[in-house]
Design an enzyme around this catalytic site. Sequence first.
Site, PDB file in Angstrom:
ATOM      1  N   VAL A   1     -16.063  40.269  46.400  1.00 45.50           N
ATOM      2  CA  VAL A   1     -14.899  40.544  47.254  1.00 45.50           C
ATOM      3  C   VAL A   1     -13.616  40.209  46.480  1.00 45.50           C
ATOM      4  O   VAL A   1     -13.489  39.108  45.927  1.00 45.50           O
ATOM      5  CB  VAL A   1     -14.998  39.725  48.563  1.00 45.50           C
ATOM      6  N   GLY A   2     -12.695  41.153  46.432  1.00 43.04           N
ATOM      7  CA  GLY A   2     -11.482  40.974  45.629  1.00 43.04           C
ATOM      8  C   GLY A   2     -11.843  40.936  44.155  1.00 43.04           C
ATOM      9  O   GLY A   2     -11.261  40.187  43.372  1.00 43.04           O
TER      10      GLY A   2
ATOM     11  N   ASP B   1     -12.436  45.900  46.415  1.00 43.25           N
ATOM     12  CA  ASP B   1     -11.030  45.467  46.296  1.00 43.25           C
ATOM     13  C   ASP B   1     -10.168  46.510  47.003  1.00 43.25           C
ATOM     14  O   ASP B   1     -10.684  47.497  47.561  1.00 43.25           O
ATOM     15  CB  ASP B   1     -10.623  45.316  44.811  1.00 43.25           C
TER      16      ASP B   1
ATOM     17  N   HIS C   1      -7.984  30.947  47.373  1.00 47.24           N
ATOM     18  CA  HIS C   1      -6.805  30.136  47.020  1.00 47.24           C
ATOM     19  C   HIS C   1      -5.494  30.936  47.113  1.00 47.24           C
ATOM     20  O   HIS C   1      -4.420  30.366  46.997  1.00 47.24           O
ATOM     21  CB  HIS C   1      -6.964  29.439  45.653  1.00 47.24           C
TER      22      HIS C   1
HETATM   23  C1  LIG Z   1      -6.229  36.692  42.056  1.00 45.86           C
HETATM   24  S1  LIG Z   1      -6.948  38.264  42.072  1.00 45.86           S
HETATM   25  C2  LIG Z   1      -8.627  37.843  41.620  1.00 45.86           C
HETATM   26  C3  LIG Z   1      -9.353  38.981  40.967  1.00 45.86           C
HETATM   27  C4  LIG Z   1     -10.758  38.643  40.469  1.00 45.86           C
HETATM   28  N1  LIG Z   1     -11.611  38.142  41.534  1.00 45.86           N
HETATM   29  C5  LIG Z   1     -10.691  37.656  39.324  1.00 45.86           C
HETATM   30  O1  LIG Z   1     -10.814  36.454  39.564  1.00 45.86           O
HETATM   31  O2  LIG Z   1     -10.492  38.081  38.179  1.00 45.86           O
HETATM   32  C6  LIG Z   1      -7.075  38.594  43.819  1.00 45.86           C
HETATM   33  C7  LIG Z   1      -7.683  39.952  44.147  1.00 45.86           C
HETATM   34  O3  LIG Z   1      -7.721  40.099  45.581  1.00 45.86           O
HETATM   35  C8  LIG Z   1      -7.462  41.450  45.874  1.00 45.86           C
HETATM   36  N2  LIG Z   1      -7.036  41.615  47.278  1.00 45.86           N
HETATM   37  C9  LIG Z   1      -5.856  41.225  47.834  1.00 45.86           C
HETATM   38  N3  LIG Z   1      -5.818  41.563  49.138  1.00 45.86           N
HETATM   39  C10 LIG Z   1      -7.002  42.168  49.411  1.00 45.86           C
HETATM   40  C11 LIG Z   1      -7.547  42.751  50.595  1.00 45.86           C
HETATM   41  N4  LIG Z   1      -6.876  42.726  51.738  1.00 45.86           N
HETATM   42  N5  LIG Z   1      -8.801  43.282  50.531  1.00 45.86           N
HETATM   43  C12 LIG Z   1      -9.489  43.299  49.361  1.00 45.86           C
HETATM   44  N6  LIG Z   1      -9.015  42.750  48.203  1.00 45.86           N
HETATM   45  C13 LIG Z   1      -7.792  42.204  48.232  1.00 45.86           C
HETATM   46  C14 LIG Z   1      -6.352  41.795  44.890  1.00 45.86           C
HETATM   47  O4  LIG Z   1      -6.164  43.186  44.755  1.00 45.86           O
HETATM   48  C15 LIG Z   1      -6.841  41.093  43.625  1.00 45.86           C
HETATM   49  O5  LIG Z   1      -7.636  41.947  42.826  1.00 45.86           O
END
Ligand SMILES: C[S@@+](CC[C@H](N)C(=O)[O-])C[C@H]1O[C@@H](n2cnc3c(N)ncnc32)[C@H](O)[C@@H]1O
Length: 353
Positions: free
Chosen positions: A197-198, A221, A259
């Site tokens: 997720v994400g 994502d 976080h």
């Molecule tokens: C800090 S990044 C972390 C990315 C990855 N997990 C990493 O650690 O390399 C946070 C991720 O959450 C995603 N995100 C933010 N809001 C979201 C939503 N409502 N649904 C799905 N993903 C989401 C962002 O697009 C981003 O890719």
Amino acid sequence: MDEEIILGQADICKYMYGFVDSMTLRCVVELGIPDIIHSHGRPITLTEILNGIPNLSSSFDINYLQGIMTILVRRRVFAVHKFDPKDGTNLTEIRYGLTPSSKCLLKDSKFNLAPFVLLETHPWITDPWNYLGKCVQEGGSGFVKAHGSDVFKFGSDHPEFFKLFYDGMECSTKVLVQVVLDKYQQVFKDVKSIVDVGGGTGMMISEIVKNHPHIKGINFDLPHVVAEAPDYPGVEHVGGDMFVEIPQADAITMKGILHDWNDDACVKILENCKKAIPKNGKVIIIDCVLNPDGDDLFDDIKVVSDLGMRVHCSDGKERTEAEWEKLLKKGGFPRYKITHVVTVQSMIEAYPE
Ligand SMILES: C[S@@+](CC[C@H](N)C(=O)[O-])C[C@H]1O[C@@H](n2cnc3c(N)ncnc32)[C@H](O)[C@@H]1O
């Protein structure tokens, strides 16, 4: 002046100029200096470093380079060699070599952190820190104050930031996932499908699937993020909103997600996770476990990261174990197990029963 005042002054000056460490580090990454030294296979002189730097104009300035290297030798990013290793005599020109720190900045290193350095020291990321005072006075995110939109919207509107952000994320994730996969194989043993997720551009789930080919991987994502994700064997990219619905799987991984958000938002995400997995499933959270009074290698960085999450995400924060326990319980996960991986993040396995 008494000694205490002198020590106090020295500390203030050190902290005041702390940004010079970041900027010199950024500079050597931009100029590729660790790779230039590495390509010689031995410590090299300042002139040899200079000769390896691309796009030098006729007005280049070696004194800058000297100053940068002197600082970074003091920070143990580079080593200095003054004696000939063959006969121990004084070298006419000192030579600069790599240390464990600069080896983490080599392009072909498995643990290359250079893209992460370029992200965290870029004005897009450092400018929001200039709004700390305003954040205290008014609340809200330094990133929004500096750039006018939140970090994820900014990424969707600025392809250059998008690339910088995910290159940085991917390399820091690569380091961590390698440790998890090497040391904690059993975490993935009985799992047939995982949704990350994400998951950004899908690097973490692709590494998990590469190491455990029996697992079907889903990288989940926002739609504009997965639209840019490369194809990986065994990984399906799914676009959506984790606050609405998460694809079904045996287990969920989430790295650097909770976080970014406040407790209410995290509870919503956790509730959606619970709906997406079976009763005997689990959520594998990879995030910091704060220990503000601790003196382990990464405890100091975790406190900095905590403030960084607020500056860049406003509602974001790192959490102590007690805060994780409370949050997980509220989100429907009464049982959990924390494994302290030797990096900034820990692995929190959370169970719905
Ligand atoms: C800090 S990044 C972390 C990315 C990855 N997990 C990493 O650690 O390399 C946070 C991720 O959450 C995603 N995100 C933010 N809001 C979201 C939503 N409502 N649904 C799905 N993903 C989401 C962002 O697009 C981003 O890719």
